[in-house]
Write a protein that holds these residues in place. Structure first.
Motif, mmCIF file in Angstrom:
data_model
loop_
_atom_site.group_PDB
_atom_site.id
_atom_site.type_symbol
_atom_site.label_atom_id
_atom_site.label_comp_id
_atom_site.label_asym_id
_atom_site.label_seq_id
_atom_site.Cartn_x
_atom_site.Cartn_y
_atom_site.Cartn_z
ATOM 1 N N MET A 1 0.904 -1.182 -0.105
ATOM 2 C CA MET A 1 0.073 0.000 0.133
ATOM 3 C C MET A 1 0.717 1.390 0.016
ATOM 4 O O MET A 1 1.686 1.481 0.846
ATOM 5 N N ASN A 2 0.823 1.930 -0.964
ATOM 6 C CA ASN A 2 1.629 3.126 -1.046
ATOM 7 C C ASN A 2 0.980 4.465 -0.117
ATOM 8 O O ASN A 2 -0.183 4.783 -0.653
ATOM 9 N N SER A 3 1.667 4.734 0.757
ATOM 10 C CA SER A 3 1.016 5.627 1.832
ATOM 11 C C SER A 3 0.736 7.104 1.115
ATOM 12 O O SER A 3 0.022 7.935 1.461
ATOM 13 N N GLU A 4 1.548 7.412 0.120
ATOM 14 C CA GLU A 4 1.447 8.757 -0.469
ATOM 15 C C GLU A 4 0.319 9.016 -1.279
ATOM 16 O O GLU A 4 -0.298 10.279 -1.595
ATOM 17 N N THR A 5 -0.490 7.765 -1.786
ATOM 18 C CA THR A 5 -1.669 7.966 -2.418
ATOM 19 C C THR A 5 -2.816 7.300 -1.493
ATOM 20 O O THR A 5 -4.060 7.183 -2.096
ATOM 21 N N TYR A 6 -2.433 6.786 -0.485
ATOM 22 C CA TYR A 6 -3.711 6.012 0.553
ATOM 23 C C TYR A 6 -4.603 7.101 0.835
ATOM 24 O O TYR A 6 -4.456 8.036 1.181
ATOM 25 N N HIS A 7 -5.637 6.389 0.820
ATOM 26 C CA HIS A 7 -7.170 7.351 1.370
ATOM 27 C C HIS A 7 -8.043 6.402 1.905
ATOM 28 O O HIS A 7 -8.786 5.478 1.474
ATOM 29 N N LEU A 8 -8.187 6.623 3.451
ATOM 30 C CA LEU A 8 -8.694 5.584 4.244
ATOM 31 C C LEU A 8 -9.997 5.415 3.992
ATOM 32 O O LEU A 8 -10.591 4.560 3.953
ATOM 33 N N SER A 9 -10.887 6.725 3.662
ATOM 34 C CA SER A 9 -12.215 6.558 3.260
ATOM 35 C C SER A 9 -12.794 6.251 1.945
ATOM 36 O O SER A 9 -14.200 6.081 1.829
ATOM 37 N N GLY A 10 -11.675 6.528 0.996
ATOM 38 C CA GLY A 10 -12.186 6.501 -0.283
ATOM 39 C C GLY A 10 -13.009 5.335 -0.897
ATOM 40 O O GLY A 10 -14.139 5.652 -1.490
ATOM 41 N N THR A 11 -12.722 4.267 -0.239
ATOM 42 C CA THR A 11 -13.311 2.877 -0.982
ATOM 43 C C THR A 11 -14.733 3.006 -0.203
ATOM 44 O O THR A 11 -15.775 2.939 -0.828
ATOM 45 N N LEU A 12 -14.882 3.374 1.174
ATOM 46 C CA LEU A 12 -16.177 3.532 1.865
ATOM 47 C C LEU A 12 -16.868 4.487 1.256
ATOM 48 O O LEU A 12 -18.263 4.210 0.902
ATOM 49 N N HIS A 13 -16.440 5.569 0.802
ATOM 50 C CA HIS A 13 -17.388 6.513 0.116
ATOM 51 C C HIS A 13 -17.977 6.201 -1.190
ATOM 52 O O HIS A 13 -19.002 6.368 -1.401
ATOM 53 N N LEU A 14 -17.018 5.412 -1.775
ATOM 54 C CA LEU A 14 -17.449 5.160 -3.104
ATOM 55 C C LEU A 14 -18.470 3.991 -3.054
ATOM 56 O O LEU A 14 -19.437 3.904 -3.952
ATOM 57 N N CYS A 15 -18.499 3.155 -2.184
ATOM 58 C CA CYS A 15 -19.201 2.089 -2.052
ATOM 59 C C CYS A 15 -20.568 2.561 -1.064
ATOM 60 O O CYS A 15 -21.533 1.661 -0.997
ATOM 61 N N GLY A 16 -20.832 3.639 -0.726
ATOM 62 C CA GLY A 16 -21.628 4.098 0.136
ATOM 63 C C GLY A 16 -21.519 3.484 1.485
ATOM 64 O O GLY A 16 -22.726 3.331 2.235
ATOM 65 N N LYS A 17 -20.503 3.159 1.977
ATOM 66 C CA LYS A 17 -20.491 2.426 3.226
ATOM 67 C C LYS A 17 -20.116 3.186 4.558
ATOM 68 O O LYS A 17 -19.788 2.828 5.639
ATOM 69 N N SER A 18 -19.531 4.567 3.978
ATOM 70 C CA SER A 18 -19.010 5.386 5.333
ATOM 71 C C SER A 18 -20.173 5.682 6.218
ATOM 72 O O SER A 18 -21.344 5.932 5.629
ATOM 73 N N HIS A 19 -19.923 5.706 7.470
ATOM 74 C CA HIS A 19 -21.118 5.849 8.442
ATOM 75 C C HIS A 19 -21.270 7.289 8.750
ATOM 76 O O HIS A 19 -20.234 7.657 9.398
ATOM 77 N N PHE A 20 -22.319 7.851 8.626
ATOM 78 C CA PHE A 20 -22.533 9.159 9.120
ATOM 79 C C PHE A 20 -23.564 9.227 10.171
ATOM 80 O O PHE A 20 -24.392 8.179 10.328
#
Ligand code: LUZ
Ligand code: MOS
Length: 755
Positions: A1-20
């Motif tokens: 995993m390249n930390s320079e381009t890592y985005h913790l929430s990116g996949t979650l946002h894309l899949c509608g799984k991030s929790h609000f």
């Protein structure tokens, strides 16, 4: 995993799984809150009768100021704001009563049954009116250096004027909301969309009359905030808390988009009166400025916002004789509040407008004038902070180079000579943005790091994730310290039981403060682990290891760099646990070297500055008032970025938000202070189609001695300023067609078409 381009929430946002907050179905017995909002700007309450509303089937309770068990006061800096007004209404939309019902529609119907009688009072909306009546929260503030009177008197040239900038709606995707859940009779959990867990905890416990340790604040993540939840969330959290406390049922407060736009505070409109003295080379000799901030009905953060506007009135320029006065005006608008930039854009706008006026007067190149006035290292700001790591000269040179400036100027002049309907213009806006809360005590933060038995890591800070990917940056910091991949690190919600007394996640300091606190905590654990590593590696390889040689890298711990003697991180963690060595640590960080004396207007309020410059070229259709941004070129210095992709995203978003503020977003009120553009159909914010046709973002390394965690710099707010270059480019094009007229702010088609 390249930390320079890592985005913790990116996949979650894309899949509608991030929790609000309040994403899940309602809890058993959950009540919905709806409010009676004041229809008038200023008045006395002569009657507030809730009896008919309270009797409606499905209504559980109707709450007014009389029901508050603690203190009816949500002010912090100055205690001037009631949760519900008892007698005097101060703005259109002020909540007067709250209905709690089994569903939203019953609550809405019940609100209509509340009987309200009023005795209207005269209202004030313009800051000049408040200023002349001395209606402010505190006396006028001043920062002064040099001899303003004499220099102005003797200056070869002078100019004088008045500049006005307007407000801005935050337009976070997630509106204001809080879900309050009572438990054990007198305790309460608030899932609240706030940037400031400490403030909500303190104020809610005050309103409820219970200690802070009975109020638990939980912020999973926010769907954007932009400053609108630094202070703006507090009132809604207190409402939910009060409802849940009194009914002992879960209560959801969730504003609709229309309510949110109507009734919450916005960016401060400013009116500024100024006079400037300069010489024939365009060098500013003296600058006299009075900033009037339209603060709205209650103090909120207006004093700090005014202060930041004052601190940024010089922008990137050394002005030897300067007097900056500021007054935060009390008016009958919803309390205006923090918004990305926090007064700095308003202060910077004035001096940048003046730069262009001087250039026009002297018929000199606007870039050249800016270069001549730019800060050199060793010079002092008006408040006495020394400029030590500026590279404005380099930035201007890079910008001119990237834009092919000399040629561009010729092309634009040529185009304008041959075109009547279409006019082009160039605008240039540098920035010097001070990073730190100007209120010194706020510059502190904490972190709690746990290494679990399998080697995975949990990190809590007081920082709030709001789409800026603070969590990714914190993970990167911890990953660098412990030498483990970012995807082994979980950055948790901001929760007052794990991290108390957290300053707001604001002022572009989120990753500096929370990243450093996490770094310090992780370093403690690393230290503990290093001692274990010496023993474990000696055991395993039968070699003597010096603790100074231990290296944490690539998920392993080496006895010496590049040596074969290593153990895996997991192995070491299990060993440390068996040796009964702590695998958790608390980290505390305070930004060093800060002080400011408000009386003298002197100090060192900022840990460092962020520098950069933007250049915009626009083409204006003078017949339709429409325009396109042909190009926007940005040179931004950014320390050693923790994650350049995220920083680029912040620059793009901030720039577009800046462009929106000064070219599109137009707040309309009627004469009685009723807000008319409370809807996306009448209030336009920029979207992806409003991006410049050509957008170049050149990130250059900075002199990083003054930077923060791992040499990185704050990114949230400074790039907002580049958006202003589009206004100045439009102003230049507009002047081509209307040399005698002033372009009004914001530069909407209506402004641009005035004839
Ligand atoms: N909030 C605050 C801020 O309380 N003080 C500040 O200086 C600040 N600056 C920018 C954004 N929010
Ligand atoms: Mo802010 S304007 O909450 O950094």
């Amino acid at each position: 995993m390249n930390s320079e381009t890592y985005h913790l929430s990116g996949t979650l946002h894309l899949c509608g799984k991030s929790h609000f907050i309040a994403d899940e179905p309602p809890l058993q017995g959950e009540l919905y809150a709806k409010f009676l909002f004041s229809p008038v700007a200023h008045s006395l309450i002569t009657k507030l009768d809730i009896s008919a509303a309270a009797k409606m089937p499905g209504v559980v309770k109707v709450i007014t100021s009389a029901d508050i068990p603690g203190i009816n006061q949500i002010g912090t800096v100055i205690k001037d704001e009631p949760l519900f007004p008892e007698k005097e209404i101060m703005y259109v939309g002020q909540p007067l009563a709250m209905v709690l019902a089994e569903d939203e529609y019953i609550a809405e119907l019940a609100v209509k049954k509340i009987i309200l009688k009023l005795e209207e009072l005269p209202a004030i909306f313009a800051p000049e009116d408040a200023y002349s009546k001395k209606q402010g929260y505190i006396p006028e503030r001043k920062i002064e250096s040099g001899d303003i009177e004499n220099t102005l008197k003797n200056a070869p040239y002078t100019l004088k004027g008045k500049t006005a900038t307007t407000g801005q709606e935050h337009f976070y995707l997630e509106g204001q909301r809080c879900l309050a859940i009572p438990f054990e009779g007198n305790r309460i959990t608030l899932q609240t969309a706030t940037q400031s867990t400490m403030e909500v905890q303190e104020v809610a416990s005050r309103v409820l009359g219970i200690p802070a340790n009975d109020v638990i604040i939980e912020v999973p993540r926010l769907g954007g905030a932009f400053g609108g939840k630094e202070r703006g969330a507090t009132i809604w959290a207190c409402m939910a808390a009060l409802g849940a406390f009194l009914t002992q049922k879960p209560v959801l407060v969730k504003l609709t988009r229309d309510e949110d736009m109507h009734y919450t505070g916005k960016r401060h409109p400013f009116t500024s009166l100024w006079q400037v003295g300069y010489d024939e080379t365009g060098k500013i000799l003296a600058y006299d400025l009075l900033l009037l901030a339209n603060g709205g009905a209650y103090t909120d953060l207006s004093i700090a916002i005014l202060e930041r506007a004052m601190f940024h009135s010089d922008n990137a320029y050394f002005i030897p004789n300067i007097r900056i006065r500021g007054y935060a005006c009390r008016t009958n608008l919803p309390p205006n509040t923090a918004f990305r930039g926090f007064g700095a854009p308003q202060g910077i706008f004035v001096i940048e407008n003046i730069m262009d006026k001087i250039a026009a007067q002297l018929e000199l190149d606007p870039l050249e004038i800016r270069k001549r006035n730019a800060y050199q290292n060793g010079q002092l700001t008006p408040y006495g902070q020394e400029i030590t790591q500026s590279q404005l000269n380099n930035i201007f040179a890079k910008l001119a180079d990237k834009a092919n400036y000399a040629l561009l100027r010729k092309e634009v002049a040529e185009f304008n000579k041959h075109n009547c309907r279409y006019k082009r213009g160039i605008g240039i806006t540098p920035v010097k943005f001070g990073i730190s809360f100007t209120t010194t005590l706020m510059n502190q933060g904490s972190a709690l790091v746990w290494v679990y038995i399998d080697g995975s890591v949990s990190v809590s800070t007081g920082g709030v994730e709001m789409g800026q990917e603070l969590s990714t940056k914190v993970a990167i910091v911890v990953s660098r310290v412990l030498g483990i991949p970012v995807n082994k690190i979980r950055v948790e919600s901001s929760n007052s039981q794990r991290i108390g007394n957290a300053s707001p996640t604001a002022a572009s300091t989120g990753s500096d403060i929370n990243g450093n606190a996490a770094r310090l905590a992780a370093e403690k654990i690393k230290d503990n682990l290093a001692h274990c590593a010496v023993r474990l590696i000696q055991q395993k390889y039968n070699q003597t290891i010096d603790i100074k040689d231990i290296v944490f890298k690539d998920n392993r711990v080496f006895g010496k760099e590049y040596s074969e003697t290593c153990v895996s991180f997991e192995e070491l963690v299990r060993f440390a646990h068996s040796e009964r060595v702590p695998l958790a640590a608390y980290g505390y960080y305070k930004t060093p070297g800060l002080w400011f004396d408000k009386e003298k207007g002197l100090g060192h309020p900022f840990h460092y500055y962020v520098y950069g410059a933007g250049l915009a070229e626009v083409e204006l259709d003078t017949l339709l008032g429409e325009h396109k941004v042909r190009k926007l070129i940005i040179v931004h210095e950014n320390g050693n970025s923790l994650n350049e992709a995220i920083d680029r995203g912040q620059i793009e978003g901030a720039v577009l938000q800046g462009i929106g503020w000064c070219t599109m977003e137009d707040l309309k009120y009627d004469a009685k202070g009723v807000y008319l553009s409370a809807n996306p159909s009448t209030y336009k914010i920029p979207d992806i189609r409003d991006l410049p046709e050509k957008l170049v973002i050149e990130i250059i390394p900075s002199l990083t001695e003054e930077a923060s965690v791992f040499g990185s710099k704050g990114i949230g707010e400074p790039p907002f300023i580049y958006g202003l270059s589009v206004f100045f480019a439009l102003q230049s094009a507009f002047k081509e067609a209307n040399p005698e007229k002033e372009l009004s702010f914001p530069a909407t088609p209506e402004s641009l078409i005035q004839r």
